[in-house]
Design an enzyme around this catalytic site. Structure first.
Site, PDB file in Angstrom:
ATOM      1  N   HIS A  35      -1.712   1.307   5.395  1.00  0.00           N
ATOM      2  CA  HIS A  35      -2.503   2.351   6.043  1.00  0.00           C
ATOM      3  C   HIS A  35      -1.747   3.665   6.224  1.00  0.00           C
ATOM      4  O   HIS A  35      -1.291   4.008   7.314  1.00  0.00           O
ATOM      5  CB  HIS A  35      -3.025   1.848   7.397  1.00  0.00           C
ATOM      6  CG  HIS A  35      -4.086   0.804   7.276  1.00  0.00           C
ATOM      7  ND1 HIS A  35      -4.893   0.445   8.332  1.00  0.00           N
ATOM      8  CD2 HIS A  35      -4.469   0.038   6.219  1.00  0.00           C
ATOM      9  CE1 HIS A  35      -5.739  -0.508   7.932  1.00  0.00           C
ATOM     10  NE2 HIS A  35      -5.485  -0.770   6.651  1.00  0.00           N
ATOM     11  N   TYR A  49     -12.882  10.507  16.279  1.00  0.00           N
ATOM     12  CA  TYR A  49     -13.749   9.677  15.435  1.00  0.00           C
ATOM     13  C   TYR A  49     -13.702   8.188  15.801  1.00  0.00           C
ATOM     14  O   TYR A  49     -14.200   7.359  15.050  1.00  0.00           O
ATOM     15  CB  TYR A  49     -13.440   9.942  13.962  1.00  0.00           C
ATOM     16  CG  TYR A  49     -13.885  11.342  13.607  1.00  0.00           C
ATOM     17  CD1 TYR A  49     -15.178  11.600  13.170  1.00  0.00           C
ATOM     18  CD2 TYR A  49     -13.046  12.435  13.820  1.00  0.00           C
ATOM     19  CE1 TYR A  49     -15.613  12.889  12.909  1.00  0.00           C
ATOM     20  CE2 TYR A  49     -13.478  13.734  13.573  1.00  0.00           C
ATOM     21  CZ  TYR A  49     -14.757  13.949  13.118  1.00  0.00           C
ATOM     22  OH  TYR A  49     -15.186  15.246  12.890  1.00  0.00           O
ATOM     23  N   GLN A  82       0.808  -1.218   0.000  1.00  0.00           N
ATOM     24  CA  GLN A  82       0.000   0.000   0.000  1.00  0.00           C
ATOM     25  C   GLN A  82       0.844   1.272   0.000  1.00  0.00           C
ATOM     26  O   GLN A  82       0.301   2.370  -0.174  1.00  0.00           O
ATOM     27  CB  GLN A  82      -0.929   0.007   1.215  1.00  0.00           C
ATOM     28  CG  GLN A  82      -1.957  -1.108   1.214  1.00  0.00           C
ATOM     29  CD  GLN A  82      -2.851  -1.076   2.437  1.00  0.00           C
ATOM     30  OE1 GLN A  82      -2.895  -0.095   3.177  1.00  0.00           O
ATOM     31  NE2 GLN A  82      -3.574  -2.164   2.662  1.00  0.00           N
ATOM     32  N   TYR A 124     -10.415  -8.677  10.182  1.00  0.00           N
ATOM     33  CA  TYR A 124     -10.471  -9.540   9.008  1.00  0.00           C
ATOM     34  C   TYR A 124     -10.648 -11.005   9.379  1.00  0.00           C
ATOM     35  O   TYR A 124     -11.110 -11.807   8.561  1.00  0.00           O
ATOM     36  CB  TYR A 124      -9.209  -9.349   8.158  1.00  0.00           C
ATOM     37  CG  TYR A 124      -9.129  -7.965   7.565  1.00  0.00           C
ATOM     38  CD1 TYR A 124      -9.990  -7.577   6.553  1.00  0.00           C
ATOM     39  CD2 TYR A 124      -8.207  -7.041   8.031  1.00  0.00           C
ATOM     40  CE1 TYR A 124      -9.945  -6.303   6.018  1.00  0.00           C
ATOM     41  CE2 TYR A 124      -8.145  -5.768   7.509  1.00  0.00           C
ATOM     42  CZ  TYR A 124      -9.009  -5.407   6.499  1.00  0.00           C
ATOM     43  OH  TYR A 124      -8.955  -4.138   5.983  1.00  0.00           O
ATOM     44  N   GLU A 168     -16.559   4.333   6.834  1.00  0.00           N
ATOM     45  CA  GLU A 168     -17.295   5.470   7.389  1.00  0.00           C
ATOM     46  C   GLU A 168     -17.219   6.698   6.490  1.00  0.00           C
ATOM     47  O   GLU A 168     -16.215   6.932   5.812  1.00  0.00           O
ATOM     48  CB  GLU A 168     -16.727   5.862   8.763  1.00  0.00           C
ATOM     49  CG  GLU A 168     -16.849   4.798   9.818  1.00  0.00           C
ATOM     50  CD  GLU A 168     -16.304   5.249  11.153  1.00  0.00           C
ATOM     51  OE1 GLU A 168     -16.391   4.474  12.125  1.00  0.00           O
ATOM     52  OE2 GLU A 168     -15.775   6.383  11.250  1.00  0.00           O
TER      53      GLU A 168
END
Length: 526
Positions: A304, A408, A242, A419, A398
Site C-alpha cells: 500500500h 475520504y 507491492q 480480507y 472507490e
C-alpha cells in the site's frame, strides 16, 4: 489407568472446544478493531458494537474456524503424543499451552505467506495478539476438561476430527460485473517482455517511457520499438511484493527542462517510504536525480504505497499515497503523510495555498486524507476536477472527486470487509466524510485510470476507463451531473491484469498488462 476415550467423545469434545474458541476469537478481534477507532474520535454505541459482533460471527468466524481448527487439531495431536511419550499425567495445562502456541505459529505462517502483512487486523498490536492466543488457550483447556473424566486421549483418535474441521466455508458475495461491450476495436501489441510494468508516459517527440516495478525505466521509440537496455540514473528502489518503481511523469515544460518525475518505494523492509524524485532525461538515462519528497514516518512491510502522479493546471504536482496496510488508522492522522494525497510544487516544496500549509500540527503537503491505497489519478481539464480511485479491502473500491482538505473516510467508513470477512468499521457513511461517487463490491482491484478525451472512440467521450487487476478488464464509468455509473466493460478477451490505462496523443487507448511478461497494448477502432 483410565480406559481410552471413545472416538465419538473425542470428536464431540473437539467440536465443542473449536466452536467456543472460534466464537471467542471472533468476539475478541471485533472488539479490538472497534477499539482502534476510538482514538480517531469515533464513538461506538453498545447497539452498534453488538450488531458488528454478530456480523463478524457470520462473516469472519467461519474462516477463522478453519484457520484455528487446523492449528488446534495439529497442536492437540502433538501435545497428546508428547504427553504419552513423556508420561505426563495431567493435561489441563498442556493442551491450553499447545493450542496457544499452535495458533501463534499458524498466524506467523499465514502472515508470511499471505499478500497482506497481517491477515487478522486485531493481531497487529501485542495486546490483540495476546488476547487471541488466550481464546485458543481457553479452547484447549475446555477440550482437556471434556475428555479428562472419561480417560486419556489418543492421538490417533484426535485425527478423526479432521473432516469436521475441513467442513464449511466462507460465503462470498455475487459479482455485479457489467457485461462486456461489443468490440468495435483492434488491439495491437507494441511491446512485450516487460517485467510487471506499472506506468506509461508519452513524450512530445512520440517516444514513450514505461516503468517496471523491480526498478527499471524503459524507453519505447516513436516507431514503437522497445530499447533492450533500461535507462540509467533511476534512484535506488526498494522492490518487494507491492513495493517498487511506480509512476513516471514528464514535467509540463519537458521540452525545455527535460525534467522527469518518478515515484517509488525506498528504504528497507523494516523501514521504508513512498518517495518522489526529479531528474533530467539525457542520452543514456536520467541525470541530476534528486529526491524531492518522502513519506514520513517510515513504516514496516511492503504493501500500500499509492504512487500515482498528476499535474494540476497551476503547475502543482499531486502524488497519491497508501496506508501501509497495517497502519490504516494513521490515514486519519494528518500529523503524518500515511493514507493521504499530497500536493507539491515542482521542486517538492509546499504550496502556500495547501489546506494545511503553515500548520504547526499537520503536514503541509497533505491535500486530502482518509485514503487506503490510491492507485488511479487523473485531472479532467475539461471539467476542472481531480478524480482518484482507491483499493478497498474485500469490496469497497472507490471513485472520488478530490477536494482540498477533504476526509475520504478510511478506515472510519468503508463499504468493504476485511480480507477475513471481518468488519473494518460499522460505518459506511458519516458526517464530515466525503462519500464515494461509486464503489465496487466485490472488489475489482482498480489500478490505472484515464478520462477519454479523443476522436477515435466518440462513444467513450468523457468517460473514465478504469483498469481492473482482479476482473482482468477495463471498466467504463460515466460521470454526469455529479453521479458515477459503470456503463460497460472492455478488453475482457485479453484475460490479463490491467495495471495502467492511458489515452495517447493520437486518441488511441494504451494498456499495460501486469505480469512477469507484461505487454504494452494499443487499442484503435477496427
Amino acid at each position: 489407568m483410565a480406559a481410552p476415550v471413545s472416538w465419538w467423545k473425542v470428536v464431540l469434545a473437539f467440536v465443542i472446544a473449536l466452536l467456543v474458541g472460534s466464537v471467542l476469537g471472533s468476539l475478541v478481534q471485533t472488539q479490538f478493531n472497534l477499539q482502534a477507532l476510538a482514538p480517531l474520535g469515533v464513538e461506538v454505541t453498545m447497539g452498534t458494537r453488538l450488531e458488528t459482533s454478530f456480523q463478524d460471527l457470520v462473516n469472519f468466524a467461519p474462516l477463522y474456524a478453519i484457520l484455528f481448527g487446523l492449528s488446534f487439531l495439529v497442536s492437540l495431536v502433538v501435545a497428546s503424543l508428547i504427553a504419552r511419550l513423556a508420561g505426563i499425567p495431567g493435561r489441563r495445562w498442556l493442551y491450553p499451552l499447545a493450542a496457544a502456541v499452535g495458533l501463534w505459529v499458524t498466524l506467523k505462517i499465514v502472515d508470511a505467506l499471505a499478500p497482506m502483512p497481517t491477515l487478522i487486523a486485531a493481531t497487529r498490536e501485542t495486546g490483540g495478539l495476546v488476547a487471541m492466543l488466550v481464546t485458543a488457550a481457553i479452547a484447549g483447556w475446555l477440550f482437556a476438561v471434556l475428555v479428562s473424566r472419561a480417560g486419556r486421549v489418543s492421538g490417533h483418535s484426535s485425527m478423526l476430527v479432521l473432516p469436521f474441521v475441513l467442513a464449511g466455508g466462507l460465503l462470498l458475495p455475487d459479482s455485479g460485473a457489467v457485461a462486456d461491450e461489443p468490440p468495435g476495436y483492434e488491439i495491437e501489441a507494441l511491446a512485450q517482455g516487460l517485467e510487471h510494468p506499472w506506468s506509461l508516459a508519452f513524450l512530445p517527440d512520440g517516444r514513450m517511457l514505461v516503468t517496471e516495478r523491480p526498478g527499471r525505466l524503459r524507453m519505447i521509440t516513436a516507431e514503437g520499438e522497445l530499447l533492450p537496455d533500461a535507462l540509467d540514473g533511476v534512484p535506488e528502489v526498494f522492490a518487494s511484493a507491492q513495493a517498487g518503481l511506480f509512476d513516471v511523469l514528464p514535467a509540463r515544460d519537458f521540452e525545455q527542462s527535460r525534467a522527469i518525475y518518478l515515484s517509488y518505494a525506498c528504504g528497507t523492509l523494516n523501514a521504508n517510504h513512498a518517495c518522489l524524485a526529479r531528474g533530467e532525461l539525457g542520452q543514456q538515462g536520467l541525470e541530476n536525480v534528486t529526491e524531492i519528497f518522502r513519506v514520513e514516518p517510515a513504516k514496516e512491510g511492503n504493501a500500500h504505497y499509492g504512487g500515482r502522479l498528476a499535474w494540476l493546471p497551476d503547475d502543482t504536482l499531486v502524488l497519491t499515497l497508501g496506508d501501509g496496510f497495517d497502519y490504516r488508522e494513521q490515514a486519519q492522522r494528518r500529523e503524518n503523510h500515511i493514507g493521504s494525497i499530497v500536493r507539491l510544487n515542482p521542486d517538492g516544496s509546499v504550496p502556500e495555498d495547501n489546506p494545511f500549509a503553515g500548520s504547526d500540527r499537520y503536514q503541509g503537503e497533505i491535500y486530502s486524507y482518509g485514503h487506503r491505497n490510491v492507485q488511479g489519478l487523473v485531472y479532467d481539464s475539461e471539467q476542472g476536477r481531480l478524480i482518484a480511485h482507491e483499493h478497498g479491502p474485500r469490496g469497497g473500491d472507490e471513485i472520488n472527486i478530490i477536494g482540498p482538505g477533504a476526509n475520504y473516510g478510511w478506515p472510519i467508513t468503508t463499504h468493504g470487509l476485511d480480507y477475513t470477512g471481518a468488519r473494518v468499521t460499522p460505518f459506511r457513511e458519516r458526517e464530515g466524510v466525503e462519500a464515494p461517487l461509486l464503489h465496487w463490491t466485490p472488489s475489482i482491484a482498480p489500478s490505472g485510470m484515464a478520462v477519454y478525451r479523443g476522436d477515435l472512440f466518440p462513444q467513450w467521450q468523457g468517460d473514465l476507463l478504469v483498469g481492473g487487476l482482479v476482473t482482468r478488464q477495463v471498466h467504463r464509468v460515466s460521470l454526469e451531473n455529479g453521479q458515477a455509473k459503470e456503463v460497460g466493460s472492455l478488453f475482457g478477451e485479453l484475460n490479463e491484469r490491467i495495471r495502467d490505462v492511458r489515452v495517447g496523443p493520437d486518441g488511441a487507448v494504451y494498456l499495460l498488462t501486469d505480469s512477469a511478461d507484461g505487454r504494452l497494448l494499443r487499442v484503435t477502432p477496427e
